[in-house]
Design a protein around this motif. Structure first.
Motif, PDB file in Angstrom:
ATOM      1  N   LEU A 159      42.554  39.238  19.909  1.00 30.85           N
ATOM      2  CA  LEU A 159      43.929  38.913  19.214  1.00 30.85           C
ATOM      3  C   LEU A 159      44.593  40.127  18.457  1.00 30.85           C
ATOM      4  N   GLU A 160      43.850  41.375  18.624  1.00 32.33           N
ATOM      5  CA  GLU A 160      44.213  42.630  17.781  1.00 32.33           C
ATOM      6  C   GLU A 160      44.235  42.656  16.310  1.00 32.33           C
ATOM      7  N   ALA A 161      43.060  41.919  15.915  1.00 26.77           N
ATOM      8  CA  ALA A 161      42.935  41.737  14.566  1.00 26.77           C
ATOM      9  C   ALA A 161      42.305  42.819  14.142  1.00 26.77           C
ATOM     10  N   ALA A 179      50.538  42.228   4.767  1.00 21.51           N
ATOM     11  CA  ALA A 179      51.400  41.621   5.907  1.00 21.51           C
ATOM     12  C   ALA A 179      51.073  42.567   7.071  1.00 21.51           C
ATOM     13  N   ASP A 180      50.833  43.709   7.107  1.00 18.88           N
ATOM     14  CA  ASP A 180      50.359  44.249   8.462  1.00 18.88           C
ATOM     15  C   ASP A 180      48.788  44.399   8.691  1.00 18.88           C
ATOM     16  N   THR A 181      48.274  43.540   8.119  1.00 21.21           N
ATOM     17  CA  THR A 181      46.896  43.536   8.502  1.00 21.21           C
ATOM     18  C   THR A 181      46.583  42.133   9.176  1.00 21.21           C
ATOM     19  N   ASP A 193      48.102  38.695   7.418  1.00 22.84           N
ATOM     20  CA  ASP A 193      48.487  37.827   8.734  1.00 22.84           C
ATOM     21  C   ASP A 193      47.102  37.131   9.271  1.00 22.84           C
ATOM     22  N   VAL A 194      47.003  35.887   8.868  1.00 21.27           N
ATOM     23  CA  VAL A 194      45.726  35.074   8.921  1.00 21.27           C
ATOM     24  C   VAL A 194      45.920  34.317  10.057  1.00 21.27           C
TER      25      VAL A 194
END
Length: 380
Positions: free
Chosen positions: A136-138, A19-21, A46-47
């Protein structure tokens, strides 16, 4: 909350909860990338789904009402809605035309046989889209390619897919070490495409039975000539079909209709032995034909090399490798002799037929599934 360093890595290789990725998934609208997005969403990541609008078939063919990429975008959006993650469409048509389509047309015009899918991965998906993912800070970007990323002693390595029939390593040789550090390929370990479709059915995806695309995306029905004539009308200029001595045997309606190794459709009859296209001379607008023996090649000049070995390519005078000179052929044993950091000569231990400038030459470790990179075949 992020987990401490003692916690096992998650399935994408990060020491924190899914969830934090954040992961950006490149979604083409097909079953492969859709399964990747759905699988990661179900695991709790977090897709963010991103689809690139790259081309318009109607524009490419100058036909009103021709099918465009809208169906694929619609399919990707439906998958995102069903799995509950955001989806964005980015207009990359101008970038794609400048970086991929124009070179494709010019290469054919110059008598080469290009592979635009490689340039698309290199110049668009793994460059501009990857930068968008970072914006997008992915934490990473995932795709539906059939290839494996494995951790080695010196960092991530590129390996062929577990299913040799689906392996896409030929199209991804130009992936740089920096890109490889950021990319993930969740399907590379699967045993078959049937396993992918089974996952699509499990997630109730609307694309579960969508057929695989067989053609280059902007060349519908495999009609290269129509697209190239639209982009470069001079490519259809007629010329001569000649033998290796220069004797005119027939006329042709543009060298874009011919490729190295071609035998059928030459319009040459009444000869005792079959003739094959052995060379294309764009300057003279000539298609040169000869016996099959002239197609056999052992030495291949390679340029624009992307090297993925642990030691620098120039650190050895010779590298024993296996090389693939077309996507449809298995790797063959060869010797790689570096000339510079980006140039080399490849010597095949057994001659291959139909090797064409514009195609890729991809290097493999002969003793494992690892890809050592590759480059572009140039005219000798």
């Amino acid at each position: 909350m992020p987990l401490d360093d003692t916690h096992p890595l998650n399935s994408l290789g990060f020491a924190k909860a899914p969830a934090d990725t954040r992961v950006v998934v490149a979604m083409s609208g097909g079953v492969d990338s859709s399964v990747v997005a759905a699988m990661l969403a179900e695991e709790g990541y977090d897709v963010i789904g991103v689809t690139l609008q790259l081309y318009d078939h109607g524009a490419a063919l100058a036909k009103k009402g021709a099918c465009c990429a809208g169906i694929d975008i619609h399919d990707a959006r439906r998958v995102a809605e069903s799995m509950g993650f955001p989806h964005y469409v980015l207009d990359y048509e101008n970038v794609f035309k400048d970086a991929v389509i124009d070179e494709f047309a010019d290469s054919y015009l110059a008598g080469a046989t290009p592979v635009p899918c490689i340039r698309c991965n290199e110049r668009v998906k793994f460059k501009d889209l990857l930068e968008t993912a970072r914006d997008l800070e992915a934490d990473c970007m995932a795709t539906g390619h059939y290839i494996q990323r494995k951790m080695g002693d010196n960092g991530p390595e590129l390996h062929a897919a577990a299913d040799a029939n689906r392996d896409q390593s030929y199209f991804l040789f130009s992936t740089t070490p920096d890109q490889l550090a950021y990319l993930r390929f969740p399907l590379g370990h699967l045993p078959s495409k049937d396993a992918t479709r089974a996952l699509a059915a499990k997630y109730n995806l609307s694309v579960a039975m969508k057929p695989d695309s067989q053609d280059i995306c902007f060349v519908p029905n495999g009609d290269y000539a129509s697209v190239i004539r639209k982009l470069r009308p001079e490519a259809a200029d007629p010329g001569d079909i000649v033998d290796v001595d220069g004797t005119v045997l027939a006329r042709h309606e543009g060298i874009i209709h011919y490729t190295i190794g071609q035998r059928r459709g030459l319009g040459i009859g009444g000869l005792a032995d079959p003739l094959y296209v052995v060379k294309l001379d764009a300057d003279k607008r000539q298609v040169i034909v000869g016996p099959k023996t002239m197609l056999a090649t052992r030495r291949i000049p390679v340029r624009e090399i992307n090297w993925l070995g642990d030691a620098p390519m120039m650190s050895q005078k010779e590298w024993p490798v296996a090389v693939r000179v077309r996507s449809t052929r298995p790797p063959r044993d060869a010797i790689l002799r570096p000339i510079s950091d980006t140039e080399a000569e490849v010597e095949l231990l057994t001659a291959e037929e139909g090797i064409s400038p514009g195609q890729a030459c991809v290097f493999y470790d002969p003793d494992s599934s690892r890809i050592f990179g590759g480059g572009w075949i140039h005219k000798g």
